[in-house]
Enzyme design. Structure first.
Site, mmCIF file in Angstrom:
data_model
loop_
_atom_site.group_PDB
_atom_site.id
_atom_site.type_symbol
_atom_site.label_atom_id
_atom_site.label_comp_id
_atom_site.label_asym_id
_atom_site.label_seq_id
_atom_site.Cartn_x
_atom_site.Cartn_y
_atom_site.Cartn_z
ATOM 1 C CG LEU A 178 -1.780 1.246 1.455
ATOM 2 C CD1 LEU A 178 -2.750 1.463 0.301
ATOM 3 C CD2 LEU A 178 -2.542 1.137 2.778
ATOM 4 C CB THR A 179 3.393 2.434 2.465
ATOM 5 O OG1 THR A 179 2.504 2.362 3.576
ATOM 6 C CG2 THR A 179 4.337 3.595 2.659
ATOM 7 N NE ARG A 353 22.049 -5.082 40.937
ATOM 8 C CZ ARG A 353 23.295 -5.142 40.497
ATOM 9 N NH1 ARG A 353 23.838 -6.327 40.232
ATOM 10 N NH2 ARG A 353 24.004 -4.049 40.310
ATOM 11 C CD GLN A 374 7.589 -1.057 46.989
ATOM 12 O OE1 GLN A 374 6.593 -0.385 47.257
ATOM 13 N NE2 GLN A 374 8.351 -1.608 47.924
ATOM 14 N NE ARG A 376 13.266 3.298 37.725
ATOM 15 C CZ ARG A 376 14.554 3.107 37.442
ATOM 16 N NH1 ARG A 376 15.417 2.844 38.415
ATOM 17 N NH2 ARG A 376 14.983 3.161 36.197
ATOM 18 C CD GLU A 469 -0.751 -2.897 9.104
ATOM 19 O OE1 GLU A 469 -1.697 -2.294 8.567
ATOM 20 O OE2 GLU A 469 -0.185 -3.859 8.571
ATOM 21 C CD GLU A 471 3.046 8.995 13.433
ATOM 22 O OE1 GLU A 471 3.651 8.983 14.519
ATOM 23 O OE2 GLU A 471 2.069 9.733 13.198
#
Length: 715
Positions: A178-179, A353, A374, A376, A469, A471
């Protein structure tokens, strides 16, 4: 009643509690391994969890979905062609490897036409299983043997059935063109032409210049034999009938050499997804049979007359491009797959960790014990669940709609709504997961920057979801257009255009916009039903504000083009994003509401509250005050922030089992930081030590010691 209770208590005292009957599928140890028996740093968190991760796994997806996933994953793990490597392979090797894997998987027929007819929604889960191993394989297979034949079935006629049948037997491989180089989102501006020639009963394809070359076509670079090509249709009278779809042979099926009149090439290396051979193509007086026009939306008779049941060219083109909605629905599932892997890796790493601890102790705490970590991680974990539930929901309704279309039902209204919903859902899912992956990468510190951690690859792979599909920033405008156009007909019109229910609430817009914030207690404000009320008000307010802006621009005499252009920033785009956020929250909310009381429902309800409150705090606090939903002097931001901070330490104890419920097996995770036993340093050592060249002197060591390449000056 008292005697009955006493009798029951006597029975329990004598015989114990009734033994719980568990689903038979729990005996499948590949799908439900005994994670609680694994020794390692994650064991302590699994022992503190309040719910059964296996039950939650079946809430997230049903048995058939998990069985299909593991059928694919188990096959891959036991097939040497799917051996994992942490090294970056040469471009041609990546292409070759991905292609062999595509044909190997297609040959197994894990999920074919028969399975699709029975459970169309499982197509997304099948793709997700492949994506989680290697998105290159899924993209290539989905284009070659999914989107290509499905588009022909949807838009074609009996004249093109032989091409579909060949595709079923892997005798051809397709692509979707298509594009163009100079036109992407503006499909009507595309310049590839297909002119009907009466004498030969053929269409003659031409590309006027390189700017009109079809590009970014997956499989076109090296491997496909056919393409669905969209071209401007011209009849012998010189009239253009707009964009139409054609099946176009590109290469000989045996030699893979391009046919005369076809100039086809590869676009080269990309940021990621390099196993997919994206290509470009130009046509020079290239003739294809008349029968190769996909004629369901329009046809040309032997005399050269254009015939169509659609009087409105826009509706005809919309129908012709309908396959793109399926692609956008699929991208929601792709984003979900990437998000699941990223949050699994980062959460397990955070629980394993250890860094720092009290000053009066030598004990170090897992980093998940820290509030900053937490915050984050846990809102992103909640967001991944939201994307997961939404992608499953929209995949099911799209599959159901497709089946009804095949049965001849009129799905025009549902089609309009799913177009709008997928046009906001795809950007919101892609952007959400973009942020999830980036935070996960940073939360894993330096080790997260290693290629073997897989987070960098996930970030780059998801990056494509923000562009292809449609932008995201342009695509999302389709959602606001749908809302504004419906609003122009009055609030009640939303009850007529929403068979899927995504905008049905807006029929009560007049009442919703009068609502005010009425919760002063944090625990009340954080209830999912109250957060949904807030999202409803936000959508109504932003729609009314945008609609007023449009009317203001109309009154000033601006053209329709300028009105749309000048009502985007701060108005239509914000509206579309709110519609997307509200849709994800509402699907999650309905899922929780459908569950009977249980520990699994409780933990999902907390995740839902965390997701909703965090989205509102980070995106819409100003809107609540601007629209007078909140009275000045009431600090609703503090109320919601307090609610978020209250949930974090609770979900900290559930985080490991929450990712266990959605995580693929270690073979698929393929990251030393995210394995199910949490032994990050053992796995990291193994990967580093086993990488070729780790302990070897470089072949170019003399360039360090002798530096003969430096030209000495004669001065």
């Amino acid at each position: 009643m008292t005697s009955m209770v006493a009798g029951i208590n006597q029975i329990i005292k004598k015989n114990g509690l009734p033994k719980q009957v568990l689903p038979e599928i729990f005996s499948r140890k590949d799908i439900f391994p005994d994670l609680h028996l694994l020794d390692g740093p994650l064991k302590v968190y699994r022992s503190q969890s309040s719910f059964d991760w296996r039950k939650l796994r079946l809430i997230v997806e049903d048995e058939e979905s998990w069985k299909l996933r593991y059928k694919v994953w188990n096959f891959m793990e036991n097939n040497p062609l799917f051996f994992r490597s942490h090294e970056t392979l040469p471009l041609d090797v990546q292409r070759h490897q991905a292609t062999k894997r595509v044909y190997t998987l297609y040959n197994e027929k894990f999920y074919g036409l028969e399975e699709y007819m029975e459970r169309p929604d499982l197509s997304g889960k099948y793709s997700s299983a492949m994506i989680s191993y290697d998105p290159n394989v899924s993209v290539k297979l989905s284009l070659a043997f999914g989107m290509f034949p499905n588009t022909i079935r949807t838009l074609g006629s009996d004249r093109t059935l032989d091409i579909v049948n060949e595709n079923l037997n892997a005798e051809n491989a397709g692509s979707f063109a298509l594009t163009e180089i100079a036109h992407g989102s503006n499909a009507r501006g595309m310049r590839t032409t297909a002119t009907f020639e009466k004498e030969t009963k053929t269409f003659v394809l031409n590309t006027p210049d390189f700017e009109a070359a079809k590009c970014w076509v997956g499989n076109l670079g090296k491997t496909c034999t056919h393409a669905i090509v969209y071209a401007q249709l011209y009849t012998p009278d010189g009239k253009c009938h707009g964009l139409n779809a054609f099946v176009v042979p590109i290469r000989d099926k045996k030699t893979l050499l391009a046919f005369p009149g076809v100039v086809v090439g590869d676009l080269g290396e990309k940021i990621a997804l390099n196993g997919v051979d994206n290509g470009f193509v130009l046509f020079n007086n290239y003739k294809i049979p008349k029968d190769y026009m996909l004629s369901k939306t329009g046809d040309v008779d032997d005399a050269g007359n254009f015939i169509s049941q659609f009087k409105d060219p826009k509706k005809r083109m919309g129908k012709s491009l309908g396959a793109l909605s399926g692609g956008r629905v699929g991208i929601c599932e792709i984003a979900s797959t990437y998000g699941v892997k990223a949050i699994t890796i980062a959460t397990r790493y955070a629980a394993a960790r250890q860094q720092f601890g009290p000053e009066d102790s030598n004990v170090e705490y897992p980093v998940i014990e820290y509030q900053a970590q937490q915050y984050r991680m846990l809102p992103h974990l909640a967001a991944v669940y939201a994307v997961q539930f939404f992608s499953t929901f929209i995949g099911k309704i799209y599959g159901d709609m497709t089946m009804k279309l095949l049965m001849g039902e009129d799905m025009a209204t549902a089609g309009m709504e799913i177009h709008a919903l997928s046009s906001v859902g795809k950007p919101i899912c892609a952007w959400t997961v973009r942020d999830v992956i980036q935070e996960c990468r940073e939360a894993c510190g330096g080790h997260g920057y290693l290629k073997c951690a897989r987070l960098g690859d996930l970030r780059n792979e998801n990056d494509a979801n923000c562009t292809y599909e449609g932008e995201n920033n342009i695509l999302i405008q389709q959602g606001s257009n749908f809302l504004i156009n419906t609003r122009a007909k009055g609030w009640s019109a939303f009850g007529e255009v929403s068979p899927l229910g995504s905008v049905d609430f807006l029929k009560n817009g007049e009442e919703i916009k009068k609502l005010k914030w009425s919760w002063t207690q944090t625990n009340v404000a954080m209830k999912p039903e109250n957060l949904l009320t807030i999202f409803n008000w936000i959508c109504v307010h932003l729609l009314e504000r945008t609609y007023d802006k449009v009317k203001q621009l109309q009154a000033s005499g601006q053209s329709q083009f300028d009105i749309r252009n000048n009502s985007q920033v701060f108005y239509a785009i914000n509206l579309a994003k709110a519609y997307g956020h509200r849709s994800l929250f509402e699907v999650f909310y309905q899922k929780v509401q459908s569950l009977t009381p249980s520990p699994e429902r409780d933990v999902l309800s907390k995740l839902l509250s965390l997701y909703g409150a965090n989205v509102i705090v980070n995106n819409y606090i100003g809107t609540l005050y601007e629209g007078s939903f909140v009275e000045m002097g009431l600090n609703v931001c503090e109320i919601l922030q307090s609610g978020i901070l209250g949930i974090l330490p609770i979900l900290k104890l559930e985080a490991v089992t929450l990712v266990d419920a959605i995580a693929p097996p270690d073979f698929i995770i393929n990251s030393p930081l995210g394995m199910s036993d949490g032994r990050i340093y053992d796995h990291l050592k193994s990967v580093i030590y086993q990488t070729p060249g780790t302990f070897e002197r470089p072949e170019w060591w003399k360039d360090i010691s002798y530096r003969d390449y430096i030209v000495k000056s004669n001065l």
